[in-house]
Design a protein around this motif. Structure first.
Motif, PDB file in Angstrom:
ATOM      1  N   ASP A   1       0.826  -1.208   0.000  1.00 16.49           N
ATOM      2  CA  ASP A   1       0.000   0.000   0.000  1.00 16.49           C
ATOM      3  C   ASP A   1       0.863   1.261   0.000  1.00 16.49           C
ATOM      4  N   LEU A   2       1.954   1.257   0.746  1.00 14.40           N
ATOM      5  CA  LEU A   2       2.872   2.392   0.740  1.00 14.40           C
ATOM      6  C   LEU A   2       3.560   2.543  -0.620  1.00 14.40           C
ATOM      7  N   PHE A   3       3.905   1.422  -1.234  1.00 13.93           N
ATOM      8  CA  PHE A   3       4.572   1.472  -2.543  1.00 13.93           C
ATOM      9  C   PHE A   3       3.643   2.025  -3.623  1.00 13.93           C
ATOM     10  N   LEU A   4       2.343   1.805  -3.469  1.00  8.18           N
ATOM     11  CA  LEU A   4       1.382   2.375  -4.419  1.00  8.18           C
ATOM     12  C   LEU A   4       1.486   3.901  -4.461  1.00  8.18           C
ATOM     13  N   ALA A   5       1.795   4.518  -3.326  1.00  5.93           N
ATOM     14  CA  ALA A   5       1.995   5.972  -3.287  1.00  5.93           C
ATOM     15  C   ALA A   5       3.214   6.373  -4.108  1.00  5.93           C
ATOM     16  N   ASP A   6       4.270   5.546  -4.092  1.00 10.28           N
ATOM     17  CA  ASP A   6       5.439   5.810  -4.933  1.00 10.28           C
ATOM     18  C   ASP A   6       5.051   5.787  -6.410  1.00 10.28           C
ATOM     19  N   LEU A   7       4.208   4.824  -6.786  1.00  6.66           N
ATOM     20  CA  LEU A   7       3.776   4.738  -8.184  1.00  6.66           C
ATOM     21  C   LEU A   7       2.981   5.972  -8.587  1.00  6.66           C
ATOM     22  N   GLU A   8       2.146   6.463  -7.678  1.00  6.02           N
ATOM     23  CA  GLU A   8       1.389   7.694  -7.949  1.00  6.02           C
ATOM     24  C   GLU A   8       2.337   8.860  -8.189  1.00  6.02           C
ATOM     25  N   ALA A   9       3.373   8.964  -7.357  1.00  5.38           N
ATOM     26  CA  ALA A   9       4.343  10.045  -7.496  1.00  5.38           C
ATOM     27  C   ALA A   9       5.118   9.934  -8.808  1.00  5.38           C
ATOM     28  N   MET A  10       5.273   8.706  -9.306  1.00  4.71           N
ATOM     29  CA  MET A  10       5.969   8.497 -10.575  1.00  4.71           C
ATOM     30  C   MET A  10       5.038   8.703 -11.769  1.00  4.71           C
ATOM     31  N   ALA A  11       3.774   8.987 -11.505  1.00  8.90           N
ATOM     32  CA  ALA A  11       2.771   9.191 -12.553  1.00  8.90           C
ATOM     33  C   ALA A  11       2.739   8.019 -13.532  1.00  8.90           C
ATOM     34  N   VAL A  12       2.726   6.817 -12.972  1.00  8.25           N
ATOM     35  CA  VAL A  12       2.720   5.612 -13.785  1.00  8.25           C
ATOM     36  C   VAL A  12       1.383   5.475 -14.512  1.00  8.25           C
ATOM     37  N   GLU A  13       1.458   5.360 -15.833  1.00  8.24           N
ATOM     38  CA  GLU A  13       0.262   5.069 -16.632  1.00  8.24           C
ATOM     39  C   GLU A  13       0.251   3.577 -16.902  1.00  8.24           C
ATOM     40  N   GLY A  14      -0.924   3.045 -17.135  1.00  4.79           N
ATOM     41  CA  GLY A  14      -1.058   1.626 -17.385  1.00  4.79           C
ATOM     42  C   GLY A  14      -1.979   1.022 -16.350  1.00  4.79           C
ATOM     43  N   LEU A  15      -2.037  -0.273 -16.330  1.00  2.00           N
ATOM     44  CA  LEU A  15      -2.911  -0.991 -15.410  1.00  2.00           C
ATOM     45  C   LEU A  15      -2.127  -1.375 -14.165  1.00  2.00           C
ATOM     46  N   VAL A  16      -2.694  -1.096 -13.003  1.00  2.00           N
ATOM     47  CA  VAL A  16      -2.074  -1.446 -11.723  1.00  2.00           C
ATOM     48  C   VAL A  16      -3.095  -2.261 -10.939  1.00  2.00           C
ATOM     49  N   VAL A  17      -2.721  -3.489 -10.565  1.00  2.00           N
ATOM     50  CA  VAL A  17      -3.650  -4.352  -9.831  1.00  2.00           C
ATOM     51  C   VAL A  17      -2.945  -4.951  -8.614  1.00  2.00           C
ATOM     52  N   THR A  18      -3.728  -5.279  -7.601  1.00  2.00           N
ATOM     53  CA  THR A  18      -3.212  -5.966  -6.420  1.00  2.00           C
ATOM     54  C   THR A  18      -4.137  -7.128  -6.086  1.00  2.00           C
ATOM     55  N   TRP A  19      -3.583  -8.088  -5.371  1.00  2.00           N
ATOM     56  CA  TRP A  19      -4.401  -9.183  -4.857  1.00  2.00           C
ATOM     57  C   TRP A  19      -3.684  -9.795  -3.658  1.00  2.00           C
ATOM     58  N   ASP A  20      -4.485 -10.393  -2.788  1.00  2.00           N
ATOM     59  CA  ASP A  20      -3.938 -11.054  -1.608  1.00  2.00           C
ATOM     60  C   ASP A  20      -3.341 -12.393  -2.012  1.00  2.00           C
ATOM     61  N   VAL A  21      -2.201 -12.724  -1.423  1.00  2.00           N
ATOM     62  CA  VAL A  21      -1.536 -13.993  -1.698  1.00  2.00           C
ATOM     63  C   VAL A  21      -1.108 -14.625  -0.386  1.00  2.00           C
ATOM     64  N   ASN A  22      -0.818 -15.901  -0.430  1.00  2.50           N
ATOM     65  CA  ASN A  22      -0.256 -16.612   0.701  1.00  2.50           C
ATOM     66  C   ASN A  22       1.093 -17.171   0.258  1.00  2.50           C
ATOM     67  N   VAL A  23       2.160 -16.696   0.855  1.00  2.00           N
ATOM     68  CA  VAL A  23       3.499 -17.170   0.510  1.00  2.00           C
ATOM     69  C   VAL A  23       3.729 -18.477   1.259  1.00  2.00           C
ATOM     70  N   GLU A  24       3.880 -19.544   0.504  1.00  5.01           N
ATOM     71  CA  GLU A  24       4.085 -20.873   1.089  1.00  5.01           C
ATOM     72  C   GLU A  24       5.529 -21.092   1.490  1.00  5.01           C
ATOM     73  N   ARG A  25       6.442 -20.527   0.703  1.00  6.23           N
ATOM     74  CA  ARG A  25       7.856 -20.725   0.975  1.00  6.23           C
ATOM     75  C   ARG A  25       8.632 -19.614   0.288  1.00  6.23           C
ATOM     76  N   SER A  26       9.648 -19.126   0.965  1.00  2.00           N
ATOM     77  CA  SER A  26      10.535 -18.105   0.412  1.00  2.00           C
ATOM     78  C   SER A  26      11.952 -18.489   0.795  1.00  2.00           C
ATOM     79  N   VAL A  27      12.658 -19.132  -0.130  1.00  2.00           N
ATOM     80  CA  VAL A  27      13.981 -19.678   0.136  1.00  2.00           C
ATOM     81  C   VAL A  27      15.013 -18.896  -0.662  1.00  2.00           C
ATOM     82  N   HIS A  28      16.092 -18.487   0.002  1.00  2.00           N
ATOM     83  CA  HIS A  28      17.087 -17.653  -0.651  1.00  2.00           C
ATOM     84  C   HIS A  28      18.454 -18.311  -0.782  1.00  2.00           C
TER      85      HIS A  28
END
Length: 120
Positions: free
Chosen positions: A82-109
């Motif tokens: 949600d905070l990053f969406l404000a950065d996109l607004e400040a960058m005046a990004v044109e195009g389609l911007v979508v969000t959705w809830d996800v569940n991260v099952e695993r994040s291995v580095h």
């Protein structure tokens, strides 16, 4: 940043020739996500698509497109997205911007983390 569990995904659809401050927009967005410490971001170039003007963009050899679609995906906690969406607004990004809830099952580095996950 490592995330497991509830998270939010963000996808920004732009053209590969869109620019912001002299650099490709997709690169500027990925760099901004890294600067903000987001969990991860990727830019993927599409092979075919159309947007609001309904003009087909494709890599087909007989139709040399000048503006292929690029999708930038960013994953993090809902609050950070949600905070990053404000950065996109400040960058005046044109195009389609979508969000959705996800569940991260695993994040291995690393291989060590992967071995720990698969052994458990």
């Amino acid at each position: 940043m490592k995330i497991v569990g509830k998270a939010k995904a963000l996808a920004i659809y732009v053209g590969e020739f869109d620019h912001w401050h002299g650099k490709p927009l997709y690169a500027a967005i990925v760099e901004k996500a890294r600067e903000r410490g987001m969990a991860g971001a990727s830019a993927t170039r599409g092979i075919m698509g159309f947007g609001a003007n309904s003009r087909i963009h494709t890599t087909a050899i007989l139709r040399f497109s000048e503006d292929l679609p690029v999708v930038i995906q960013v994953f993090d906690t809902p609050e950070r997205i949600d905070l990053f969406l404000a950065d996109l607004e400040a960058m005046a990004v044109e195009g389609l911007v979508v969000t959705w809830d996800v569940n991260v099952e695993r994040s291995v580095h690393s291989k060590k983390e992967l071995q720990a996950v698969t052994a458990g």
